[in-house]
Design a protein around this motif. Sequence first.
Motif, PDB file in Angstrom:
ATOM      1  N   THR A 110       0.833  -1.204   0.000  1.00 57.01           N
ATOM      2  CA  THR A 110       0.000   0.000   0.000  1.00 57.01           C
ATOM      3  C   THR A 110       0.868   1.255   0.000  1.00 57.01           C
ATOM      4  O   THR A 110       0.358   2.374  -0.100  1.00 57.01           O
ATOM      5  CB  THR A 110      -0.903   0.082   1.250  1.00 57.01           C
ATOM      6  N   GLY A 111       2.180   1.074   0.170  1.00 54.73           N
ATOM      7  CA  GLY A 111       3.093   2.215   0.298  1.00 54.73           C
ATOM      8  C   GLY A 111       3.204   2.649   1.752  1.00 54.73           C
ATOM      9  O   GLY A 111       4.133   3.338   2.133  1.00 54.73           O
ATOM     10  N   ARG A 112       2.228   2.245   2.569  1.00 57.86           N
ATOM     11  CA  ARG A 112       2.219   2.590   4.002  1.00 57.86           C
ATOM     12  C   ARG A 112       2.637   1.368   4.821  1.00 57.86           C
ATOM     13  O   ARG A 112       2.723   0.257   4.291  1.00 57.86           O
ATOM     14  CB  ARG A 112       0.812   3.049   4.404  1.00 57.86           C
ATOM     15  N   ILE A 113       2.833   1.566   6.111  1.00 62.84           N
ATOM     16  CA  ILE A 113       3.282   0.438   6.930  1.00 62.84           C
ATOM     17  C   ILE A 113       2.127  -0.365   7.523  1.00 62.84           C
ATOM     18  O   ILE A 113       2.331  -1.182   8.410  1.00 62.84           O
ATOM     19  CB  ILE A 113       4.241   0.880   8.061  1.00 62.84           C
ATOM     20  N   SER A 165      -0.081   3.722  -5.712  1.00 64.19           N
ATOM     21  CA  SER A 165      -1.109   4.246  -4.797  1.00 64.19           C
ATOM     22  C   SER A 165      -0.665   5.574  -4.163  1.00 64.19           C
ATOM     23  O   SER A 165      -1.500   6.435  -3.880  1.00 64.19           O
ATOM     24  CB  SER A 165      -1.421   3.221  -3.698  1.00 64.19           C
ATOM     25  N   LEU A 166       0.642   5.733  -3.940  1.00 66.51           N
ATOM     26  CA  LEU A 166       1.121   7.004  -3.392  1.00 66.51           C
ATOM     27  C   LEU A 166       1.210   8.066  -4.487  1.00 66.51           C
ATOM     28  O   LEU A 166       0.983   9.250  -4.228  1.00 66.51           O
ATOM     29  CB  LEU A 166       2.484   6.828  -2.709  1.00 66.51           C
ATOM     30  N   ASP A 180       6.181  11.902   5.651  1.00 66.41           N
ATOM     31  CA  ASP A 180       5.830  10.882   6.650  1.00 66.41           C
ATOM     32  C   ASP A 180       5.911   9.475   6.075  1.00 66.41           C
ATOM     33  O   ASP A 180       6.420   8.560   6.709  1.00 66.41           O
ATOM     34  CB  ASP A 180       4.401  11.107   7.173  1.00 66.41           C
ATOM     35  N   TYR A 181       5.375   9.314   4.869  1.00 69.20           N
ATOM     36  CA  TYR A 181       5.368   7.966   4.278  1.00 69.20           C
ATOM     37  C   TYR A 181       6.786   7.455   4.015  1.00 69.20           C
ATOM     38  O   TYR A 181       7.088   6.287   4.221  1.00 69.20           O
ATOM     39  CB  TYR A 181       4.541   7.942   2.988  1.00 69.20           C
ATOM     40  N   PHE A 182       7.655   8.345   3.552  1.00 68.13           N
ATOM     41  CA  PHE A 182       9.034   7.902   3.290  1.00 68.13           C
ATOM     42  C   PHE A 182       9.750   7.564   4.601  1.00 68.13           C
ATOM     43  O   PHE A 182      10.470   6.571   4.691  1.00 68.13           O
ATOM     44  CB  PHE A 182       9.822   8.960   2.511  1.00 68.13           C
ATOM     45  N   ARG A 183       9.504   8.377   5.613  1.00 75.26           N
ATOM     46  CA  ARG A 183      10.127   8.122   6.907  1.00 75.26           C
ATOM     47  C   ARG A 183       9.663   6.767   7.465  1.00 75.26           C
ATOM     48  O   ARG A 183      10.468   5.985   7.976  1.00 75.26           O
ATOM     49  CB  ARG A 183       9.769   9.251   7.872  1.00 75.26           C
ATOM     50  N   ASP A 184       8.376   6.487   7.335  1.00 79.62           N
ATOM     51  CA  ASP A 184       7.840   5.203   7.816  1.00 79.62           C
ATOM     52  C   ASP A 184       8.461   4.023   7.068  1.00 79.62           C
ATOM     53  O   ASP A 184       8.796   2.990   7.660  1.00 79.62           O
ATOM     54  CB  ASP A 184       6.314   5.154   7.624  1.00 79.62           C
ATOM     55  N   TYR A 185       8.570   4.186   5.765  1.00 76.28           N
ATOM     56  CA  TYR A 185       9.175   3.134   4.929  1.00 76.28           C
ATOM     57  C   TYR A 185      10.641   2.918   5.341  1.00 76.28           C
ATOM     58  O   TYR A 185      11.087   1.782   5.534  1.00 76.28           O
ATOM     59  CB  TYR A 185       9.041   3.553   3.461  1.00 76.28           C
TER      60      TYR A 185
END
Length: 502
Positions: free
Chosen positions: A107-110, A147-148, A161-166
């Motif tokens: 999903t691109g998210r965690i 999706s992102l 935020d999404y890149f940091r989470d990844y």
Amino acid sequence: MSTVAIFVLLAVTSCVSHAHYTKFPEGFIFGVATAAHQIEGAWNVSGKSENVWDHLTHTKPWMVADGTNGDIACDSYNRYMEDVEELTNLGVDFYRFSFSWARLLPTGRIDQINPEGVQYYHNLLDALAEKNIEPFVTLFHWDLPQSLQDLGGFANPIMVDYFRDYADFCFREYGDKIKSWITFNEPYEICEDAYGDIKKAPALNSHGVGNYLCSHNLLKAHAEAYHLYNETYRPKQNGRIMISINSIWYEPADPNDSELVALAEVANQFKFGWFAHPIFTEEGGYPAVMVENVAQNSRSEGLTKPRLEQFDDYWIERIKGTSDFLGINHYTTHLVTGPGLDPNAKSPSWWNDIGAITSLEVGEPTASTWFRVVPTGFANLLRWCKSSYNNPPIYITENGYSDRGTLEDYDRIKYFNDHLSAILHVINDDGVRVLGYTAWTLMDNFEWRAGFSERFGFYHVDITDPARPRTAKLSADYYKQLTANRELPQDERFKKPSERRY
Ligand SMILES: *[C@@H]1O[C@H](CO)[C@@H](O)[C@H](O)[C@H]1NC(C)=O
Ligand SMILES: *[C@@H]1O[C@H](CO)[C@@H](O)[C@H](O)[C@H]1NC(C)=O
Ligand SMILES: *[C@@H]1O[C@H](CO)[C@@H](O)[C@H](O)[C@H]1NC(C)=O
């Protein structure tokens, strides 16, 4: 001093100085690079989701020169043990490869982790460890989960935020096995070519606008990943983290024309400085000339604020110093021939914000239209990085040559030899701190919009055969000899038959 002593002294001196320009210093490391989307294939199996390159090549196949795509590519998802065998044959110290975000986090998210994708990279890392090949892992080499992208990709601040989470997921999962991280590969290509133009996926063509939104969020995302690693992971994992910035190095067509010299400097600030200045200078933020030019052009376009937003004090400080090394990807040099608006440039655009006309009329051509061979430009870029960024420790994270795929690739060998020689000269003559070199690339692979029509590999790959057989080119032997002896190979067989001395 006797004549004999003088003779011996001269002989020793000349031998030492010769060795300086052929022998690499103690501790200098050699590697080779690839990127997930260019080699892995397996685009729609084992839990991987669609990325922007899958999307572009499937919805607009005509955008790839030879109609190919990355669906199978070199099939490295299934054949990674062959990759490791080839790396072992080349004798490299390290292998720079990238993670596919869409394979790890569909999903691109965690909120969703794909166990098969996670296992794939563990298998590859374990196979490399067995052969004592150090991994250099790039977190983002252009293949954003679609999706992102549907949310705007790097034009949307949520990407920070999404890149940091990844990145957090990757550091936690793999940090015991990986000591060298690269956050972004070639942010210029991401922001200018993919958001500001149609040269890379997602080909948004938001010239002069989307490119600058992208750089703003990308630099913040990079800095957040850096601080996360620095504060949370480095104390336990003890690795290093950097960014790989690409040049086209710009030189004045006439070095005696001071207007052209100044204009070439502007072009280099827009190209390399766009991402290097915020991270590697004391001052921080975008280069002043970039801020001024875009602000001035935005005013004359009647806009109420500049298309390139400046970082506030918080972000200037937050981004400064966030790379342990300067990673440089370099291929070629272009000439600045005069001031003005490029007739082919769109308006507004990054190009028109520079305000220079350029030409490629320098050096020997390659298989790529944008790319000619100019080793002196590489040396000049390295000296410029030393003086512009306070002599940072440097890794060359990409450098390589394109042809149509011949096995007797003398021109590639000459390219490597001349560029490696340029590195030795700037190390010895100028004190530039180059610590390692990464050749692009292990094997012929999906060269983005050029498909398989431009080939950069040490190994030829037959993409008409489902088994994707790989065949070593002559340059593979050259590199193997280089890594074995840590000096430029002198063997006559690496020269074109017409250029051999015997
Ligand atoms: C995956 O993509 C290929 C084309 O590359 C297609 O033939 C195949 O049916 C797809 N498989 C699935 C499971 O969607
Ligand atoms: C630049 O000037 C120097 C010294 O005046 C001269 O030797 C050189 O040929 C000039 N170079 C070019 C490209 O005109
Ligand atoms: C990284 O962490 C060290 C140790 O806490 C700190 O001294 C340094 O300033 C940090 N680097 C950056 C760029 O924030």
